[in-house]
Design an enzyme around this catalytic site. Structure first.
Site, short mmCIF file in Angstrom:
data_model
loop_
_atom_site.label_atom_id
_atom_site.label_comp_id
_atom_site.label_asym_id
_atom_site.label_seq_id
_atom_site.Cartn_x
_atom_site.Cartn_y
_atom_site.Cartn_z
N LYS A 182 0.86 -1.19 0.00
CA LYS A 182 0.00 0.00 0.00
C LYS A 182 0.89 1.24 0.00
O LYS A 182 1.58 1.51 0.99
CB LYS A 182 -0.90 0.05 1.24
CG LYS A 182 -1.92 1.17 1.13
CD LYS A 182 -2.47 1.62 2.48
CE LYS A 182 -1.77 2.79 3.07
NZ LYS A 182 -1.83 4.05 2.32
N GLY A 234 6.86 5.25 8.26
CA GLY A 234 5.97 6.37 8.50
C GLY A 234 6.20 6.93 9.89
O GLY A 234 7.30 6.80 10.46
N SER A 235 5.17 7.53 10.43
CA SER A 235 5.32 8.22 11.71
C SER A 235 5.40 7.22 12.88
O SER A 235 4.85 6.11 12.80
CB SER A 235 4.14 9.15 11.93
OG SER A 235 2.95 8.41 11.97
N THR A 236 6.02 7.66 13.95
CA THR A 236 6.10 6.82 15.15
C THR A 236 4.70 6.58 15.72
O THR A 236 4.40 5.49 16.22
CB THR A 236 7.03 7.50 16.18
OG1 THR A 236 8.34 7.54 15.60
CG2 THR A 236 7.09 6.73 17.49
N GLY A 239 3.18 3.95 13.71
CA GLY A 239 3.99 2.74 13.92
C GLY A 239 3.57 2.00 15.18
O GLY A 239 3.48 0.77 15.21
N CYS A 290 13.27 11.05 7.19
CA CYS A 290 13.35 10.64 8.59
C CYS A 290 14.77 10.72 9.13
O CYS A 290 14.97 10.94 10.32
CB CYS A 290 12.81 9.22 8.74
SG CYS A 290 13.47 8.11 7.50
N GLU A 391 9.59 15.74 15.33
CA GLU A 391 9.96 15.73 13.92
C GLU A 391 9.22 16.85 13.21
O GLU A 391 7.98 16.86 13.19
CB GLU A 391 9.51 14.38 13.33
CG GLU A 391 10.60 13.64 12.69
CD GLU A 391 10.14 12.43 11.91
OE1 GLU A 391 8.97 12.00 12.03
OE2 GLU A 391 10.98 11.90 11.17
P1 NDP Z 1 1.73 8.28 8.52
O1 NDP Z 1 2.54 7.54 9.48
O2 NDP Z 1 0.32 8.58 8.85
O3 NDP Z 1 1.68 7.55 7.08
C1 NDP Z 1 2.61 6.60 6.59
C2 NDP Z 1 1.88 5.48 5.86
O4 NDP Z 1 1.02 4.79 6.77
C3 NDP Z 1 0.96 5.95 4.73
O5 NDP Z 1 0.95 4.98 3.70
C4 NDP Z 1 -0.37 6.02 5.42
O6 NDP Z 1 -1.45 5.95 4.52
C5 NDP Z 1 -0.32 4.78 6.28
N1 NDP Z 1 -1.23 4.78 7.42
C6 NDP Z 1 -1.82 5.83 8.05
N2 NDP Z 1 -2.62 5.39 9.06
C7 NDP Z 1 -2.52 4.05 9.08
C8 NDP Z 1 -3.10 3.02 9.89
N3 NDP Z 1 -3.91 3.29 10.90
N4 NDP Z 1 -2.78 1.74 9.62
C9 NDP Z 1 -1.94 1.43 8.63
N5 NDP Z 1 -1.36 2.35 7.81
C10 NDP Z 1 -1.64 3.65 8.04
O7 NDP Z 1 2.52 9.61 8.20
P2 NDP Z 1 1.87 11.01 7.80
O8 NDP Z 1 1.73 10.99 6.35
O9 NDP Z 1 0.66 11.35 8.60
O10 NDP Z 1 3.04 11.98 8.27
C11 NDP Z 1 3.02 12.49 9.60
C12 NDP Z 1 4.43 12.63 10.11
O11 NDP Z 1 5.04 11.36 10.18
C13 NDP Z 1 5.35 13.44 9.23
O12 NDP Z 1 5.19 14.81 9.40
C14 NDP Z 1 6.67 12.94 9.69
O13 NDP Z 1 7.02 13.57 10.88
C15 NDP Z 1 6.43 11.47 9.95
N6 NDP Z 1 6.79 10.60 8.81
C16 NDP Z 1 7.93 9.87 8.89
C17 NDP Z 1 8.33 9.13 7.80
C18 NDP Z 1 9.59 8.35 7.79
O14 NDP Z 1 10.26 8.33 6.79
N7 NDP Z 1 9.89 7.62 8.84
C19 NDP Z 1 7.57 9.10 6.56
C20 NDP Z 1 6.34 9.86 6.61
C21 NDP Z 1 5.99 10.56 7.69
P3 NDP Z 1 -2.10 7.26 3.84
O15 NDP Z 1 -1.01 8.29 3.69
O16 NDP Z 1 -2.59 6.75 2.55
O17 NDP Z 1 -3.18 7.69 4.78
#
Ligand code: NDP
Length: 503
Positions: A182, A234-236, A239, A290, A391
């Site tokens: 996804k 993605g975000s902590t 996570g 990140c 972050e």
């Molecule tokens: P998220 O953690 O929400 O998104 C990352 C991925 O997880 C996307 O594909 C998102 O889908 C998906 N996702 C969201 N909610 C769920 C869930 N409940 N279950 C499973 N998958 C899910 O990051 P954000 O886009 O909200 O970014 C927020 C903050 O996170 C950023 O500002 C940054 O600080 C941090 N971040 C860190 C990253 C890294 O590289 N470690 C990458 C991205 C963000 P969808 O987007 O389609 O909703």
């Protein structure tokens, strides 16, 4: 007028319409214009993709393919990336705001290079390891087998759609798994197209992509009883939810989460090199990475002179349309994210930080619909301010003063995160000593973002666990099986049987 391109799911080797019929606009963050419409999946789409992945796993063709043959498939995948590089670069820029220089000089070559490394690694990876035989009279041989985990759910973020695709899909395939991926619903076009291109090299059902939002498609995947492993970037915050969801079915789970990278500048460092390198560390991908170096800890003896150099260099960084080859810093991913980054700058100022460069919205002629932040350097930051703890995910550097090395190490480690950390100094012996004290998965000495496709990458603490890239990444996609074989036929010579059989 040309029609807006559609990006359906990729399931069982073919384009699949979403079962709901719903598509959503994909917006170019540089201009605010629609660049495509992507399928919006739901739980039923996830079920269909998981069934395809399960069937492809169960029919053995893929998972029992000899590693040497799987190596050829991985090479072919790498070649397909390079052969279609131009199209993929354009899609990546269009959906994520990646700069042209980043997408062409980093993302595409890194994905191809990683997959070629894995193609080599898979030939010598210890899928079968012999243990030394137990001595006679009761001869007993054991082997350790590494087997694919099964159906892997891969969830990627919007900041590096193709790179994250490469980090996860490569090792999952190398180990013989099948996949449901996804992408972020914000940036799905390059991932869907790459999955479509790769079907030429893969049996049907091995690589499936379901687009959709996190709460519906992502969450369904993390709870799905027929998905064996989740790998997430993605975000902590999300996570943690994912780990909890995985616990309900005891799925394997690896997490690549946020960071708050500290770079320690010792007083003997070459300040011109530090100024240039620290800005590269924080401004790459407009700070939406990140592993960015977002906290610069500077020795008091060189604090003022380094700030001057940082401000002068930062002012020269070109903010612009990411498709322009001269652009260094592109847009924020969305309007919401832009406001979040601006809010952090305001909070820093409110808590006592001093803006030495930037701090405002940047105007980019011809890109009025995009959301750009001026590259920003905040001085006089203390490590308890919000800008030093959370972050920001934007082009914002927080500069913190220290007076001795122990204080610097303590400040560096005083963070929930532990993804990247670094040292700037000419004393490489001291650099090694400091590196030993830093609690982070990647340590960089005299540069930043020194990621290699053959070296592991991943976090300590709230930055997650598991490692990506390099042959270590295959470890995250295998189960370990111990197979033991007895060569002793005479029951009376089987020593352990005496525990039950008394004569
Ligand atoms: P998220 O953690 O929400 O998104 C990352 C991925 O997880 C996307 O594909 C998102 O889908 C998906 N996702 C969201 N909610 C769920 C869930 N409940 N279950 C499973 N998958 C899910 O990051 P954000 O886009 O909200 O970014 C927020 C903050 O996170 C950023 O500002 C940054 O600080 C941090 N971040 C860190 C990253 C890294 O590289 N470690 C990458 C991205 C963000 P969808 O987007 O389609 O909703």
């Amino acid at each position: 007028m040309s029609e807006t391109p559609l990006y359906p799911h990729i399931i069982n080797g073919e384009r699949r319409e979403p079962l709901s019929g719903d598509y959503a606009d994909v917006i170019n963050p540089a201009t605010g214009q629609v660049v495509g419409r992507a399928a919006m999946g739901n739980a039923a789409d996830v079920d269909t993709a998981v069934s395809a992945a399960r069937a492809a796993f169960d029919n053995r063709e893929w998972r029992h393919m000899p590693p040497a043959q799987r190596s050829k498939v991985l090479y072919q995948c790498a070649q397909l990336v390079m052969a279609n590089a131009q199209e993929l670069i354009e899609l990546e820029i269009g959906c994520s705001g990646a700069t042209l220089t980043r997408a062409s000089n980093m993302d595409i070559p890194a994905v191809a290079d990683l997959w070629m490394n894995l193609a080599e690694a898979v030939k010598t990876y210890p899928f079968v390891e012999a243990q030394s035989p137990r001595p006679l009279p009761e001869q007993w041989h054991s082997q350790v087998w590494k087997e694919p985990v099964g159906v892997c759910g891969l969830i990627t973020a919007w900041n590096f759609p193709l790179l994250l695709f490469g980090f996860k899909v490569g090792p999952a395939l190398a180990a013989g798994n099948t996949i449901v991926l996804k992408p972020s619903e914000l940036t799905p076009t390059s991932s869907i197209r790459l999955a479509e291109i790769l079907q030429e090299a893969l049996p049907p059902g091995v690589l499936n992509v379901v687009n959709g939002d996190g709460p519906s498609v992502g969450e369904t995947m993390t709870l799905h009883p027929d998905i064996d492993k989740i790998s997430f970037t993605g975000s902590t915050r999300i996570g943690k939810q994912i780990q909890a969801n995985c616990a309900t079915t005891l799925k394997r789970c690896t997490l690549e989460l946020g960071g708050k990278g500290p770079g320690i500048v010792m007083s003997d460092a070459n300040l011109d090199m530090v100024a240039q390198g620290a800005l590269w560390g924080v401004y790459m991908n407009a700070g939406q990475a990140c592993e960015s170096g977002t906290r610069l800890l500077v020795h008091e003896d060189v604090y003022d002179s380094l700030l001057e150099k940082l401000a002068a260099k930062s002012a020269k960084v070109i903010v612009g349309n990411p498709a322009d080859p001269t652009t260094g810093v592109g847009p924020m991913s969305t309007e919401t994210h832009f406001h979040k980054v601006m809010g952090y700058i305001e909070s820093g100022v409110a808590e006592g930080a001093r803006v030495v460069c930037g701090g405002n919205q940047a105007q980019v002629p011809g890109c009025e619909g995009g959301f750009y932040v001026e590259p920003t350097v905040l001085a006089d930051v203390s490590n308890d301010m919000q800008v030093a703890r959370e972050e920001i995910f934007g082009p914002v550097l927080s500069v913190i003063k220290f007076s001795d090395v122990d204080e610097a190490i303590a400040l560096a480690n005083d963070s929930d995160y532990g993804l990247s950390a670094g040292v700037w100094t000419d004393d490489l012996v001291q650099a090694q000593q400091i590196a030993r004290e830093l609690r982070a998965g990647s340590i960089w000495i005299n540069d930043w973002h020194m990621l290699r496709t053959d070296a592991p990458f991943g976090g300590y603490k709230a930055s997650g666990y598991g490692r990506e890239m390099g042959r270590h990444s295959i470890d995250a996609y295998v189960e370990t099986k111990a197979v033991s074989m007895s060569f002793e036929r005479a029951p009376e010579r089987k020593a352990m049987h005496r525990i039950v059989h008394t004569q």
